[in-house]
Scaffold this motif. Structure first.
Motif, PDB file in Angstrom:
ATOM      1  N   LYS A 215       0.849  -1.176   0.000  1.00  0.00           N
ATOM      2  CA  LYS A 215       0.000   0.000   0.000  1.00  0.00           C
ATOM      3  C   LYS A 215       0.896   1.241   0.000  1.00  0.00           C
ATOM      4  N   VAL A 216       0.386   2.339  -0.507  1.00  0.00           N
ATOM      5  CA  VAL A 216       1.168   3.577  -0.528  1.00  0.00           C
ATOM      6  C   VAL A 216       0.396   4.687   0.168  1.00  0.00           C
ATOM      7  N   ILE A 217       1.152   5.639   0.691  1.00  0.00           N
ATOM      8  CA  ILE A 217       0.584   6.822   1.325  1.00  0.00           C
ATOM      9  C   ILE A 217       1.417   8.011   0.876  1.00  0.00           C
ATOM     10  N   PHE A 218       0.760   9.123   0.568  1.00  0.00           N
ATOM     11  CA  PHE A 218       1.438  10.285  -0.007  1.00  0.00           C
ATOM     12  C   PHE A 218       1.457  11.450   0.965  1.00  0.00           C
ATOM     13  N   PHE A 219       2.535  12.254   0.852  1.00  0.00           N
ATOM     14  CA  PHE A 219       2.657  13.498   1.604  1.00  0.00           C
ATOM     15  C   PHE A 219       3.191  14.573   0.665  1.00  0.00           C
ATOM     16  N   THR A 220       2.601  15.753   0.719  1.00  0.00           N
ATOM     17  CA  THR A 220       3.100  16.877  -0.071  1.00  0.00           C
ATOM     18  C   THR A 220       2.679  18.166   0.617  1.00  0.00           C
ATOM     19  N   HIS A 221       3.134  19.296   0.116  1.00  0.00           N
ATOM     20  CA  HIS A 221       2.725  20.576   0.708  1.00  0.00           C
ATOM     21  C   HIS A 221       1.449  21.083   0.050  1.00  0.00           C
ATOM     22  N   VAL A 222       1.517  21.386  -1.249  1.00  0.00           N
ATOM     23  CA  VAL A 222       0.349  21.921  -1.949  1.00  0.00           C
ATOM     24  C   VAL A 222      -0.415  20.774  -2.606  1.00  0.00           C
ATOM     25  N   ASN A 223      -1.644  20.626  -2.232  1.00  0.00           N
ATOM     26  CA  ASN A 223      -2.511  19.591  -2.795  1.00  0.00           C
ATOM     27  C   ASN A 223      -2.741  19.886  -4.281  1.00  0.00           C
ATOM     28  N   PRO A 224      -2.426  18.949  -5.182  1.00  0.00           N
ATOM     29  CA  PRO A 224      -2.656  19.200  -6.603  1.00  0.00           C
ATOM     30  C   PRO A 224      -4.122  19.097  -7.004  1.00  0.00           C
ATOM     31  N   PHE A 225      -5.004  18.795  -6.047  1.00  0.00           N
ATOM     32  CA  PHE A 225      -6.435  18.635  -6.281  1.00  0.00           C
ATOM     33  C   PHE A 225      -7.173  19.820  -5.642  1.00  0.00           C
ATOM     34  N   PRO A 226      -7.381  20.944  -6.383  1.00  0.00           N
ATOM     35  CA  PRO A 226      -7.898  22.167  -5.770  1.00  0.00           C
ATOM     36  C   PRO A 226      -9.410  22.229  -5.625  1.00  0.00           C
ATOM     37  N   GLU A 227     -10.166  21.376  -6.334  1.00  0.00           N
ATOM     38  CA  GLU A 227     -11.616  21.474  -6.297  1.00  0.00           C
ATOM     39  C   GLU A 227     -12.150  21.297  -4.874  1.00  0.00           C
ATOM     40  N   ASN A 279      -3.288   0.140  -4.076  1.00  0.00           N
ATOM     41  CA  ASN A 279      -3.948   0.464  -2.819  1.00  0.00           C
ATOM     42  C   ASN A 279      -3.337   1.737  -2.234  1.00  0.00           C
ATOM     43  N   VAL A 280      -4.137   2.808  -2.216  1.00  0.00           N
ATOM     44  CA  VAL A 280      -3.684   4.092  -1.679  1.00  0.00           C
ATOM     45  C   VAL A 280      -4.359   4.329  -0.337  1.00  0.00           C
ATOM     46  N   ILE A 281      -3.569   4.449   0.720  1.00  0.00           N
ATOM     47  CA  ILE A 281      -4.111   4.675   2.068  1.00  0.00           C
ATOM     48  C   ILE A 281      -4.731   6.065   2.154  1.00  0.00           C
ATOM     49  N   ALA A 282      -3.976   7.089   1.778  1.00  0.00           N
ATOM     50  CA  ALA A 282      -4.458   8.471   1.831  1.00  0.00           C
ATOM     51  C   ALA A 282      -3.393   9.378   1.228  1.00  0.00           C
ATOM     52  N   PHE A 283      -3.772  10.648   1.066  1.00  0.00           N
ATOM     53  CA  PHE A 283      -2.875  11.678   0.548  1.00  0.00           C
ATOM     54  C   PHE A 283      -2.936  12.836   1.538  1.00  0.00           C
ATOM     55  N   PHE A 284      -1.847  13.055   2.282  1.00  0.00           N
ATOM     56  CA  PHE A 284      -1.783  14.127   3.274  1.00  0.00           C
ATOM     57  C   PHE A 284      -1.131  15.369   2.668  1.00  0.00           C
ATOM     58  N   TYR A 285      -1.670  16.537   3.017  1.00  0.00           N
ATOM     59  CA  TYR A 285      -1.118  17.788   2.477  1.00  0.00           C
ATOM     60  C   TYR A 285      -1.180  18.889   3.527  1.00  0.00           C
ATOM     61  N   GLY A 286      -0.604  20.042   3.210  1.00  0.00           N
ATOM     62  CA  GLY A 286      -0.598  21.198   4.095  1.00  0.00           C
ATOM     63  C   GLY A 286      -0.998  22.452   3.341  1.00  0.00           C
ATOM     64  N   HIS A 287      -0.323  23.554   3.639  1.00  0.00           N
ATOM     65  CA  HIS A 287      -0.410  24.806   2.883  1.00  0.00           C
ATOM     66  C   HIS A 287      -1.649  25.647   3.192  1.00  0.00           C
ATOM     67  N   THR A 288      -2.820  25.051   3.290  1.00  0.00           N
ATOM     68  CA  THR A 288      -4.053  25.832   3.384  1.00  0.00           C
ATOM     69  C   THR A 288      -4.367  26.323   4.791  1.00  0.00           C
ATOM     70  N   ILE A 299      -9.915   8.225  -3.160  1.00  0.00           N
ATOM     71  CA  ILE A 299      -8.737   8.516  -2.337  1.00  0.00           C
ATOM     72  C   ILE A 299      -9.049   9.684  -1.423  1.00  0.00           C
ATOM     73  N   LYS A 300      -8.701   9.547  -0.138  1.00  0.00           N
ATOM     74  CA  LYS A 300      -8.895  10.624   0.829  1.00  0.00           C
ATOM     75  C   LYS A 300      -7.694  11.572   0.792  1.00  0.00           C
ATOM     76  N   TYR A 301      -7.982  12.876   0.665  1.00  0.00           N
ATOM     77  CA  TYR A 301      -6.981  13.944   0.716  1.00  0.00           C
ATOM     78  C   TYR A 301      -7.190  14.671   2.036  1.00  0.00           C
ATOM     79  N   ILE A 302      -6.186  14.632   2.909  1.00  0.00           N
ATOM     80  CA  ILE A 302      -6.365  15.023   4.307  1.00  0.00           C
ATOM     81  C   ILE A 302      -5.381  16.127   4.687  1.00  0.00           C
ATOM     82  N   SER A 303      -5.906  17.189   5.297  1.00  0.00           N
ATOM     83  CA  SER A 303      -5.047  18.176   5.933  1.00  0.00           C
ATOM     84  C   SER A 303      -5.621  18.530   7.289  1.00  0.00           C
ATOM     85  N   THR A 304      -4.778  19.014   8.176  1.00  0.00           N
ATOM     86  CA  THR A 304      -5.224  19.426   9.506  1.00  0.00           C
ATOM     87  C   THR A 304      -4.837  20.879   9.730  1.00  0.00           C
TER      88      THR A 304
END
Length: 359
Positions: A215-227, A279-288, A299-304
C-alpha cells in the motif's frame, strides 16, 4: 529510531494533554495497525518556542510510531538569508530521532523577501536546503539517485508492506529573471510545480511497488487537487499529471500524458496493468492552514490545522490559538487500521480527534 540522547524539554503546560492523547492513541494500536505522527506548517522562525518540536520528540520517545511527517512550511520567512539558514539548521538539530520526514513548502526557500525585486540574495536554494534538511536521511529513505536535490523520496516499511512517498510540490527551476538578474523568474513562494523528472520518478520508481500487497501513502505541501479545497490559491504546474499518475496506479491502467514544453514541460508514459489495482491509504497535504478531508476517485486527501500558533485566515471555523497553552500546537498521531479500513487521527493540541474511512 533515535540518533541522539533524548532530553525531555517539552513545556510543562503541554505534558498532561500530550500524555492523555498518547494513552488514547495507544489504545487504537494492535497488530493490524500502523502509526505515525503528522503535522504541517509550523512556520518556525528564530524566535519560535519550539514547543511543537519538543512535543514531537516526546511522542516519538514515548510510543510506537514509525515516523513523523511534516507537510512543509517548516520555516517562516527569515530577515536575511543567513538567519533563514541558521533557523533551518536549528530546527533539524532539535529533532531527537532519525525518522523525521518533511517536504518542501512554499515558505521554505525564503523567496518572499522583497516581493521578488531582489530575492536571489535572500533565497535558500535547493542545494542548501537539501544539505541542511534532507541529506541526513541518506541511507534511511530512497531519493531519486539522479536528482537528490529534488527533495522527493520514499520510505519503505516492509513489515507492513507500506511505502510512504514524499513529494515536492515546489519543484521549480531556479532561473534568474531575464531583465533583472537580482530576482528569480519563478519563486518558491508563489510558484508550485512537479517537474518532469519527479513525475517520471513517481511513475516508474516510487510506484513500482514490490508486489500487489503493498500500500502507498502520499505526503506533499500543496494539494494538486484544488476542487472544493478551502484555502486553495495558485494552481500546481503539472498537478493534473501527478493526479493522473496516481489514478492510473490505483486503477491498474496505462497512462500517457499530453506532452508539454517549456520550463515546466513534461512527458510521462507508464503502464501499471501488470501490478493490478493499487492500494492508496491516503494523501496528506498542508499549505491551506485548514482542516479538511476531501475525496477524489476513492482517495482521501487530508489536511489538519496549521501547527504555527496563529488563527487560520482561510477557514472561518478555525480555532483560536495562544502561545503558552495547549492550543499553541497542532500535532496528530495517525493510526491506520487495515482491518477496519479506517484512519484514526488523535489530536495533540488544538482540534478534535478524527475518524476517516479509507474508502
Amino acid at each position: 529510531m533515535n540518533n541522539k540522547t533524548y532530553e525531555n524539554k517539552m513545556p510543562i503546560y503541554l505534558k498532561e494533554t500530550v500524555d492523555q492523547q498518547i494513552a488514547k492513541a495507544r489504545e487504537l494500536q494492535n497488530n493490524k495497525t500502523i502509526s505515525f505522527s503528522f503535522f504541517t506548517d509550523p512556520h518556525i522562525t528564530e524566535a519560535s518556542t519550539f514547543a511543537d518540536i519538543e512535543a514531537i520528540n516526546y511522542i516519538n520517545n514515548n510510543m510506537d510510531i514509525k515516523f513523523t511527517a511534516c507537510c512543509g512550511d517548516n520555516l517562516d520567512n527569515g530577515i536575511t538569508k543567513q538567519i533563514h539558514l541558521d533557523t533551518a539548521a536549528k530546527l533539524i538539530n532539535k529533532i531527537s530521532f532519525d525518522n523525521y520526514f518533511t517536504v518542501k513548502g512554499n515558505h521554505d526557500d525564503n523567496s518572499i523577501i522583497s516581493n521578488g525585486t531582489d530575492n536571489v540574495k535572500y533565497t535558500m536554494i535547493p542545494q542548501e536546503q537539501y544539505n541542511i534538511m534532507f541529506k541526513r536521511l541518506e541511507g534511511i529513505v530512497k531519493f531519486d539517485e539522479s536528482n537528490r536535490e529534488g527533495m522527493y523520496y520514499y520510505y519503505d516499511m516492509p513489515e507492513y508492506r507500506v511505502r510512504a512517498i514524499f513529494l515536492n510540490s515546489i519543484d521549480i527551476p531556479y532561473i534568474k529573471n531575464q531583465y533583472n538578474k537580482a530576482a528569480w523568474k519563478y519563486d518558491g513562494q508563489n510558484t508550485y510545480a512537479y517537474s518532469n523528472t519527479q513525475l517520471n520518478w513517481l511513475a516508474h520508481i516510487a510506484l513500482n511497488i514490490p508486489d500487489e500487497q503493498w500500500k502507498v501513502i502520499f505526503f506533499t505541501h500543496v494539494n494538486p487537487f484544488p476542487e472544493e479545497m478551502i484555502g486553495a490559491d495558485n494552481l500546481v504546474y503539472n498537478g493534473t499529471v501527478m493526479l493522473d499518475i496516481i489514478d492510473a496506479f490505483k486503477m491498474g491502467t496505462k497512462y500517457n500524458s499530453i506532452a508539454t514544453t517549456g520550463d515546466f514541460g513534461q512527458s510521462v508514459s507508464v503502464d501499471f496493468s501488470s501490478q493490478g489495482l493499487g492500494n492508496v491509504i491516503a494523501f496528506f497535504y498542508g499549505h491551506t492552514h485548514s482542516e479538511q478531508v476531501l475525496t477524489r476517485k476513492g482517495i482521501k486527501y487530508i489536511s489538519t490545522w496549521n501547527d504555527v500558533p496563529r488563527k487560520s485566515l482561510s477557514n472561518p471555523n478555525a480555532p483560536t490559538r495562544m502561545i503558552g497553552t495547549t492550543s499553541e500546537i497542532c500535532l496528530n498521531i495517525v493510526t491506520v487500521n487495515f482491518d477496519l479500513n479506517k484512519i484514526f487521527i488523535t489530536k495533540v493540541g488544538v482540534g478534535d480527534d478524527l475518524v476517516i474511512n479509507m474508502s
